[in-house]
Design a protein around this motif. Sequence first.
Motif, short mmCIF file in Angstrom:
data_model
loop_
_atom_site.label_atom_id
_atom_site.label_comp_id
_atom_site.label_asym_id
_atom_site.label_seq_id
_atom_site.Cartn_x
_atom_site.Cartn_y
_atom_site.Cartn_z
N VAL A 102 3.25 17.75 -1.82
CA VAL A 102 2.40 17.97 -2.87
C VAL A 102 3.24 18.78 -4.15
N PRO A 103 3.65 19.92 -3.69
CA PRO A 103 4.14 20.79 -4.88
C PRO A 103 5.50 20.30 -5.58
N VAL A 104 6.09 19.38 -4.90
CA VAL A 104 7.63 18.90 -5.22
C VAL A 104 7.18 18.05 -6.36
N CYS A 105 6.18 16.97 -6.28
CA CYS A 105 5.79 15.86 -7.18
C CYS A 105 6.13 16.22 -8.55
N PRO A 106 6.67 15.72 -9.26
CA PRO A 106 6.96 16.28 -10.79
C PRO A 106 5.86 15.47 -11.63
N VAL A 107 4.98 14.76 -11.25
CA VAL A 107 3.93 14.07 -12.20
C VAL A 107 2.48 14.27 -11.50
N GLY A 108 2.53 15.25 -10.37
CA GLY A 108 1.20 15.45 -9.71
C GLY A 108 0.49 14.11 -9.27
N CYS A 125 2.42 7.73 -9.88
CA CYS A 125 3.52 7.85 -9.17
C CYS A 125 4.96 7.26 -9.95
N VAL A 126 6.06 7.74 -10.01
CA VAL A 126 7.28 7.46 -10.82
C VAL A 126 8.34 6.92 -9.46
N CYS A 128 10.09 8.78 -7.62
CA CYS A 128 11.35 9.40 -7.59
C CYS A 128 11.90 9.81 -6.09
N GLY A 129 10.87 9.73 -5.14
CA GLY A 129 11.38 9.94 -3.78
C GLY A 129 11.31 11.36 -3.60
N TYR A 130 10.88 12.44 -4.45
CA TYR A 130 11.01 13.64 -4.01
C TYR A 130 10.10 14.06 -2.95
N ALA A 134 10.89 15.98 0.88
CA ALA A 134 10.17 17.16 1.15
C ALA A 134 9.45 17.22 2.37
#
Lengths: 237, 375
Positions: A102-108, A125-126, A128-130, A134
């Motif tokens: 959750v915290p890593v997601c760059p767009v919430g 969601c974009v 990005c696979g972050y 994680a």
Amino acid sequence: MVQSRRDFLCALPTITAGAALALPAIASATGEESGKHHWVMVIDLQKCIACQACTMACIMENAVPEDSFRTFVPTYEVHEGKQTATYMLPRLCNHCTKPPCVPVCPVGATFKLKDGVVAVDGDRCVGCGYCVQACPYEARFVNHDTGKADKCTFCLHRAEAGLLPACVETCVGGARIFGDMNNPNSAVRKLAEQNKLKVLKPESGTQPNVFYLGLDTRFQGSVKGIGTLWRPSGHGG
Amino acid sequence: MESHITEVLNVTPGVTWLPWAVSYIFLIGLSYGSFLLTMPYFVFGRAKQEKLGRLALLAALACGLTAPIALTADLHGPGRFLNFYLHFQPQSWMSWGSLFIPAYLFSLLLYAWLALRGDFAQLGKDGDSLPVRLYRLAGQGGAAPRMAIVAAALLTLAGTALMALYTGMEIMTIQARPLWNTAFLPLLFTATACSGAVGLSLLFNRFIGDRDSQLETGLNRLLLPALAIVLALVGAWLFTGISSSAAWFNRIAETSQWRLTTVVVVLSILLPMALAIRRPASSGLINGLIAVSSAWLIRWFIIIGGQSIPKTDAGLYHYHLPLGSDGLLGIIGTLGLWIALLLLMLEYLPWAGQAFADRTKNRPDVLADSAITQR
């Protein structure tokens, strides 16, 4: 709310009536508004026979694309002295209380609902696979069809309709038990009170909400052993 | 009792961060590393470093402009980048990166424009063709005041620090990947960005510049400490107990594929170091090639290799580079874009500066003789 297959069947008339309720009432029943529910899954490993019925049910229910899995049952062979045994360990999103995705997601786009389910907003969601990186449980993937993060939702759409998750519904051995930990009469609550439930990678501090009965400590973290003998065809790698 | 576990059935999740990500981190590193090399001439006014300054500026621009394209390609949908700005998340390093990338690029473009404004003005003096008019527009006011260039350089330097920080931290903070979860990672990215940038300048000196042996020697001398730092960081990261990654590296080192990759990485550091000592004036081409390749290889090792370690499963995942856009074609495409940008800049930017403008006025064939000549 239903806690297991047996509870579910007993509660069927109520559920049928519940299906006729208006949408706000359903949302309330799932606890999304009030946060009164705490959905968890308990997996009794002694009952799992690695039939992969849960895997298939999940794929069919959630239109999971080829070569991807929201849940899967890795199977291991354990050799101890002259004895050999088979070990099954169903894996899925752990819907952690402290989800590192959750915290890593760059767009919430990934967030935790009040009822404990970790969800993904596909519109935001974009891809990005972050979050995939994680997740310590390898429970997420980027969907090849949508190019967005995908994962188990505890079949929230089914829960909203008063149904069990597809994997629980189909489990042949009744190994998967789903329910509300906040309900003192639920099967999961009773199992938690009567047994010492274990979670995967407890040291990671994620506080999973998927619990295991009979979990061997050798399988609690990253499994040390010989790699798999057979895999479905790979993708992206 | 001793037990052995054999995984009979499981799935390979595949890599999520594709070679696009490697290309991005590689190119943005070369860009900010090259920017640092422009400073002795454009900021500190060291006339002897003019060739290096101008070549490195070209490299910083070409790499900096190509890098975000590779990053956007990794999103599986270019338009999605808008969501970064619509839904900013202060707790996510990637979200901060979406602000740092344009901040760095715009400050780099501002710096380049101010640094070359005098050249633009010179090129826009005569004629009425469209390029000349554009040069005239870009060069209005003539050579930029020194303070303006210094201010733009400071902005770009801040952008450089932020890019170095975020690209490393973004990956370092992922606790689920033990090979990444170490403070050595941002340092290693920064050090290899600098060694790679020196390598790229060596190549530019050879292929775009006038093969200045003095510059070649100077760059080789600079490459030596840069690679020594890289070697120390790689050693500490993988082979000592300082980093928790060492234990995990031992696990992947069990496979011949990764043992070979490690040997190649170490050789790609040691070989140019030896050549830089033994033949500083004539090893520019090979050292440049190896230093740039080494920067790529280390990023590949970290990003793709890091994803080959299962988080829960036994053994290792084996990665095979796909031929399509998610693999080889993507890498070649990014390289093609970089070359195209470079050619465009060579054609239209007065990268050889005032001297070039003066010379071309009298001798149109000067570029064929030597792209860079001292005033």
